[in-house]
Design an enzyme around this catalytic site. Structure first.
Site, PDB file in Angstrom:
ATOM      1  N   TYR A   1      76.552  51.476  26.329  1.00 50.85           N
ATOM      2  CA  TYR A   1      76.339  50.603  25.467  1.00 50.85           C
ATOM      3  C   TYR A   1      75.359  50.549  24.349  1.00 50.85           C
ATOM      4  O   TYR A   1      75.682  50.354  23.255  1.00 50.85           O
ATOM      5  CB  TYR A   1      76.050  49.110  26.225  1.00 50.85           C
ATOM      6  CG  TYR A   1      75.946  47.812  25.425  1.00 50.85           C
ATOM      7  CD1 TYR A   1      77.135  47.130  24.836  1.00 50.85           C
ATOM      8  CD2 TYR A   1      74.652  47.435  25.177  1.00 50.85           C
ATOM      9  CE1 TYR A   1      77.037  46.208  24.042  1.00 50.85           C
ATOM     10  CE2 TYR A   1      74.357  46.337  24.141  1.00 50.85           C
ATOM     11  CZ  TYR A   1      75.743  45.529  23.871  1.00 50.85           C
ATOM     12  OH  TYR A   1      75.426  44.383  23.108  1.00 50.85           O
TER      13      TYR A   1
ATOM     14  N   SER B   1      72.932  46.311  18.534  1.00 50.02           N
ATOM     15  CA  SER B   1      71.987  45.569  19.509  1.00 50.02           C
ATOM     16  C   SER B   1      70.638  46.284  19.877  1.00 50.02           C
ATOM     17  O   SER B   1      70.426  47.256  19.302  1.00 50.02           O
ATOM     18  CB  SER B   1      72.797  45.879  20.695  1.00 50.02           C
ATOM     19  OG  SER B   1      71.958  45.010  21.922  1.00 50.02           O
TER      20      SER B   1
ATOM     21  N   LYS C   1      75.835  51.200  20.280  1.00 52.77           N
ATOM     22  CA  LYS C   1      74.957  50.253  19.334  1.00 52.77           C
ATOM     23  C   LYS C   1      74.275  50.949  18.496  1.00 52.77           C
ATOM     24  O   LYS C   1      74.131  50.702  17.167  1.00 52.77           O
ATOM     25  CB  LYS C   1      74.380  49.446  20.209  1.00 52.77           C
ATOM     26  CG  LYS C   1      75.364  48.239  20.981  1.00 52.77           C
ATOM     27  CD  LYS C   1      76.200  47.674  20.071  1.00 52.77           C
ATOM     28  CE  LYS C   1      76.865  46.238  20.632  1.00 52.77           C
ATOM     29  NZ  LYS C   1      77.951  45.775  19.639  1.00 52.77           N
TER      30      LYS C   1
END
Length: 239
Positions: free
Chosen positions: A150, A137, A154
């Site tokens: 997160y 991401s 990622k």
């Protein structure tokens, strides 16, 4: 969209979805089965899997089901994800652990079990032409406030993909990652995704052709790459 396009292109698909909410809570067997039903209604072959890939055992169940249902496994797409966004100073241990477990450990687990199978196949003298496509991401590649958990996961997936590509080359496997931008359940309430323009410009279906191509024999010379993909645009990220 990935699963539907794989089915349309003739792949036999195992659709994994624990059926939880965006934060990872709850479960529902209907989510995976609904996609399977859509694939089979169109004449494709698919089965549902609701294992929790955030656990090592759940990841193995997924890989084992693909082999038992269809006799082999040629490609893995790691796309499971949840969000527990919080500023660092307010983030709880559970919010950190849950996101790392699904994204980072989950990607590792499915990769590990598939790669071990391909290694055994290769050592047995069988020709292996295998693919792994992971999902990173922009939050991990470039950073995003409120997503230390997160983003860390990622970024780890991007690095893990590059390393695994070097390790699996000897067994006939390639590993790549994508960093997609699309209007999905993960992003639908985020700034920049709420407009009709975003819905038109960032459909999830625009990401899937790259994923399916990376899973095909046509991509045999491509490995250890991280691709950005949004709408009709594909970019190649460099370390």
């Amino acid at each position: 969209e990935h699963a539907l396009l794989f089915g349309k292109e003739g792949a036999k698909v195992v659709v994994n979805d624990v059926g939880g909410a965006r934060d990872g809570t709850g479960s529902d067997t209907g989510a995976a089965q609904a996609v399977v039903d859509e694939i089979t209604a169109a004449g494709g072959a698919a089965v549902a899997n609701t294992s929790n890939i955030a656990t090592h055992a759940g990841a193995k169940e997924l890989v084992d089901q693909a082999i038992s249902a269809f006799g082999d496994i040629h490609a893995v797409v790691n796309n499971a994800g949840i969000l527990r966004d919080r500023m660092l100073v307010n983030m709880t241990e559970d919010e950190w652990d849950a996101v790392i477990a699904v994204h980072l450990k989950g990607t590792y687990g499915v990769m590990h079990h598939a790669a071990a199978y391909w290694r055994d196949q290769s050592k047995a003298g069988k020709e292996v032409d295998a693919r792994i496509i992971n999902t990173s991401s922009a939050s991990g590649v470039f950073g995003n406030l409120g997503q230390t958990n997160y983003g860390a996961a990622k970024a780890g997936i991007a690095a893990m993909s590059i390393i695994a590509a070097g390790e699996l080359a000897r067994y006939g496997g390639t590993v790549n990652a994508i960093s997609p931008t699309a209007l999905t359940r993960m992003t639908e309430d985020l700034a920049g995704f709420k407009s009709e323009e975003a819905a038109q410009a960032l459909p999830p279906a625009a990401v899937s052709p790259l994923v399916v191509w990376l899973a095909s024999s046509a991509s045999a010379g491509i490995t250890g790459r991280v691709f950005g993909v949004r709408g009709g645009r594909i970019t190649v990220f460099e370390g």
